[in-house]
Design an enzyme around this catalytic site. Structure first.
Site, PDB file in Angstrom:
ATOM      1  N   CYS A 108       0.818  -1.210   0.000  1.00  0.00           N
ATOM      2  CA  CYS A 108       0.000   0.000   0.000  1.00  0.00           C
ATOM      3  C   CYS A 108       0.861   1.274   0.000  1.00  0.00           C
ATOM      4  O   CYS A 108       1.500   1.552  -1.000  1.00  0.00           O
ATOM      5  CB  CYS A 108      -1.005  -0.056   1.151  1.00  0.00           C
ATOM      6  SG  CYS A 108      -2.440   0.955   0.818  1.00  0.00           S
ATOM      7  N   HIS A 124      -3.110  -4.933   1.848  1.00  0.00           N
ATOM      8  CA  HIS A 124      -2.448  -5.198   3.135  1.00  0.00           C
ATOM      9  C   HIS A 124      -2.489  -6.682   3.468  1.00  0.00           C
ATOM     10  O   HIS A 124      -3.371  -7.121   4.222  1.00  0.00           O
ATOM     11  CB  HIS A 124      -3.183  -4.451   4.259  1.00  0.00           C
ATOM     12  CG  HIS A 124      -2.995  -2.978   4.235  1.00  0.00           C
ATOM     13  ND1 HIS A 124      -2.009  -2.334   4.947  1.00  0.00           N
ATOM     14  CD2 HIS A 124      -3.666  -2.013   3.585  1.00  0.00           C
ATOM     15  CE1 HIS A 124      -2.077  -1.041   4.744  1.00  0.00           C
ATOM     16  NE2 HIS A 124      -3.086  -0.817   3.918  1.00  0.00           N
ATOM     17  N   GLU A 153      -0.704  -8.185   5.507  1.00  0.00           N
ATOM     18  CA  GLU A 153      -0.376  -8.381   6.934  1.00  0.00           C
ATOM     19  C   GLU A 153      -1.609  -8.259   7.837  1.00  0.00           C
ATOM     20  O   GLU A 153      -1.545  -8.591   9.006  1.00  0.00           O
ATOM     21  CB  GLU A 153       0.726  -7.399   7.352  1.00  0.00           C
ATOM     22  CG  GLU A 153       0.298  -5.956   7.612  1.00  0.00           C
ATOM     23  CD  GLU A 153      -0.021  -5.153   6.348  1.00  0.00           C
ATOM     24  OE1 GLU A 153       0.034  -5.698   5.234  1.00  0.00           O
ATOM     25  OE2 GLU A 153      -0.352  -3.960   6.514  1.00  0.00           O
TER      26      GLU A 153
HETATM   27  N1  GLN Z   1      -4.014   6.238   0.878  1.00  0.00           N
HETATM   28  C1  GLN Z   1      -2.711   6.078   1.425  1.00  0.00           C
HETATM   29  C2  GLN Z   1      -1.676   6.912   0.673  1.00  0.00           C
HETATM   30  O1  GLN Z   1      -1.930   7.358  -0.394  1.00  0.00           O
HETATM   31  C3  GLN Z   1      -2.255   4.636   1.447  1.00  0.00           C
HETATM   32  C4  GLN Z   1      -3.183   3.843   2.323  1.00  0.00           C
HETATM   33  C5  GLN Z   1      -2.596   2.642   2.944  1.00  0.00           C
HETATM   34  O2  GLN Z   1      -1.376   2.440   3.027  1.00  0.00           O
HETATM   35  N2  GLN Z   1      -3.479   1.837   3.454  1.00  0.00           N
HETATM   36  O3  GLN Z   1      -0.616   7.101   1.180  1.00  0.00           O
END
Ligand code: GLN
Length: 191
Positions: A75, A165, A167
């Site tokens: 992410c 994610h 994890e």
């Molecule tokens: N929306 C977040 C970003 O742009 C990322 C979200 C996440 O890591 N769950 O940094």
């Protein structure tokens, strides 16, 4: 093997648990000096603007740009690894991709989806939280998974990145793939 988790922000403990479930030693990395003691590094999710600010502050931007450690970004971690971030400057420049932040729309901020992840498994549970997607891939990047037309997992040599994610579930197969295939291959190439 010793696998670090960048411990500046985000889901650090959960990643450490997946490393241990995979049969390896997890290390919370808070200082650049620790990078020499690990075989691979996980960049967790969180908020990528904050993460970049903290990485600048603690010297991780330069250290990681110069490092040849295998890396796995989830992410926000994927966002910081990208060469290009739509509308912003790219950061670590590890994956030759363009990422679009927060790209699944407001109504569906967070959702789960079963994913077919090439080379890993056909039934990976993906937890997406204000997730990015990979808008473009270039060069030697291989696409490991998609939701419809949106790319959500990629690999380029020693670098692995996913929009979701892993994890936050009990399923540690992607982390195990990162360590037992990507990190291991990188180490054997060094010898
Ligand atoms: N929306 C977040 C970003 O742009 C990322 C979200 C996440 O890591 N769950 O940094």
């Amino acid at each position: 093997m010793k696998i670090g988790v960048l411990a500046l922000q985000g889901a650090v403990r959960e990643h450490l648990k997946h490393i241990e479930l995979s049969g390896h030693e997890g290390i919370a990395v808070k200082h650049v000096e620790q990078l020499k003691d690990i075989d691979g590094l996980i960049l967790p999710g969180g908020e990528s603007t904050t993460l970049r600010r903290l990485m600048n502050l603690y010297g991780f931007k330069e250290a990681l740009q110069q490092s040849d450690l295998p890396m796995f970004g989830t992410c926000a971690g994927l966002i910081v690894m990208a060469k290009d971030i739509v509308g912003e400057e790219g950061y670590l420049n590890k994956l030759d991709i363009s990422v679009q932040r927060n790209s699944f729309g407001r109504q569906v901020d967070s959702f789960e989806s079963e994913l077919d992840v090439k080379d890993v498994a056909a039934d990976i549970e993906g937890v997406f939280i204000r997730a990015p997607h990979i808008a473009e891939v270039h060069g030697n990047v291989s696409i490991l998974s998609k939701i419809g037309e949106k790319i959500v997992a990629v690999q380029e040599g020693r670098y692995l990145g996913v929009s979701f994610h892993p994890e936050l579930t009990d399923d540690y197969r992607i982390t195990r793939y990162f360590i037992n295939h990507i990190v291991k291959t990188t180490l054997s190439e060094k010898v």
